[in-house]
Design an enzyme around this catalytic site. Structure first.
Site, PDB file in Angstrom:
ATOM      1  N   CYS A 159      -7.832  -1.633   8.527  1.00 60.71           N
ATOM      2  CA  CYS A 159      -6.458  -1.685   8.004  1.00 60.71           C
ATOM      3  C   CYS A 159      -5.947  -0.291   7.659  1.00 60.71           C
ATOM      4  CB  CYS A 159      -6.378  -2.579   6.772  1.00 60.71           C
ATOM      5  SG  CYS A 159      -6.476  -4.335   7.189  1.00 60.71           S
TER       6      CYS A 159
ATOM      7  N   ARG B  40     -17.800  -0.200   5.858  1.00 60.24           N
ATOM      8  CA  ARG B  40     -18.916  -0.833   5.146  1.00 60.24           C
ATOM      9  C   ARG B  40     -19.546  -1.955   5.983  1.00 60.24           C
ATOM     10  NH1 ARG B  40     -19.125  -4.772   1.792  1.00 60.24           N
ATOM     11  NH2 ARG B  40     -16.886  -5.048   1.681  1.00 60.24           N
TER      12      ARG B  40
ATOM     13  N   GLU C  19       0.825  -1.214   0.000  1.00 63.34           N
ATOM     14  CA  GLU C  19       0.000   0.000   0.000  1.00 63.34           C
ATOM     15  C   GLU C  19       0.861   1.267   0.000  1.00 63.34           C
ATOM     16  OE1 GLU C  19      -3.070  -0.105  -0.524  1.00 63.34           O
ATOM     17  OE2 GLU C  19      -3.617  -2.178  -0.038  1.00 63.34           O
TER      18      GLU C  19
ATOM     19  N   HIS D  72      -1.280  -5.570   2.196  1.00 63.44           N
ATOM     20  CA  HIS D  72      -2.502  -6.373   2.165  1.00 63.44           C
ATOM     21  C   HIS D  72      -2.205  -7.725   1.518  1.00 63.44           C
ATOM     22  CE1 HIS D  72      -5.823  -3.248   2.935  1.00 63.44           C
ATOM     23  NE2 HIS D  72      -6.107  -4.293   3.686  1.00 63.44           N
TER      24      HIS D  72
END
Ligand code: PCA
Length: 211
Positions: free
Chosen positions: A143, A90, A80, A164
């Site tokens: 995360c 979500r 990332e 990830h």
């Protein structure tokens, strides 16, 4: 003494396992130094994960911080590059909390870049026969919150970032899910740590996306 902090996460969202947590245990069991490696498995909670990471950084004063987490559905290791100062969950976290449109750190900048050599890490993992890419979004769940917190908490000499990982083949949620064997996930994290220790200048190669 050079110190590395490597974290993974507990299972979340109904999954029975989280390969990031399993992988950091395995990296620790295979580690032969010479640097000190500190590993931890963080709770998948907005309230707990960032606070625990801050404690670990304050206690161990690491030279390198790499947090790892599961990105179920991705086929490649994602190194990332960008952490955003935004929580927009979500699904509820493991405490049942679901923050929407609140900052990770009130008053902090809108985003931080990873301070790891992200392109070189992705290049070396790929060269090791494991699919990997630079990713430009770590999402807006726990995360990303830990990634942003790591960059806020890290001393200026500390290199920090987030990786990830896909579901592991050993705990695939379905037979057609994108997965990697847990040993490849372990090797990818080892390459990420070693590259972060050894490489100061990132590779000057294109890794961006068109859209
Ligand atoms: N993945 C989630 C949180 C914990 C994890 O392993 C995420 O990508 O935010």
């Amino acid at each position: 003494m050079t110190t590395v902090l490597l974290t993974g996460f507990e299972p979340f969202g109904g999954d029975a396992a989280n390969p990031s947590g399993e992988a950091v245990h395995l990296v620790a069991s295979r580690w032969s130094g010479p640097e000190v490696l500190i590993t931890a498995v963080l709770p998948v909670t907005f309230a707990g994960a960032g606070a625990r990471l801050r404690e670990l950084v304050a206690e161990h004063r690491p030279d390198v911080v790499i947090a790892a987490g599961l990105a179920g559905g991705r086929a490649a290791i994602g190194v990332e590059r960008v952490a955003v100062n935004l929580l927009d969950a979500r699904i509820p976290d493991n405490d049942g909390d679901q923050p929407v449109d609140v900052p990770s750190a009130p008053g902090a900048p809108a985003a931080h870049f990873a301070t790891l050599p992200v392109k070189e890490i992705a290049r070396r993992i790929t060269a090791g026969g494991i699919p990997a890419e630079v990713s430009y979004s770590a999402g807006t769940f726990v995360c990303n919150h830990v990634f942003f917190t790591a960059l806020e908490a890290a001393a200026s000499r500390t290199r920090a970032g987030f990786v990830h990982v896909p579901w592991s083949s050993e705990h695939a949620p379905s037979s057609d899910a994108a997965t990697l064997p847990i040993l490849q996930i372990v090797e990818a994290l080892e390459i990420a740590v070693r590259t972060s220790l050894d490489v100061t200048e990132d590779a000057a190669v294109p890794a961006g996306t068109l859209h």
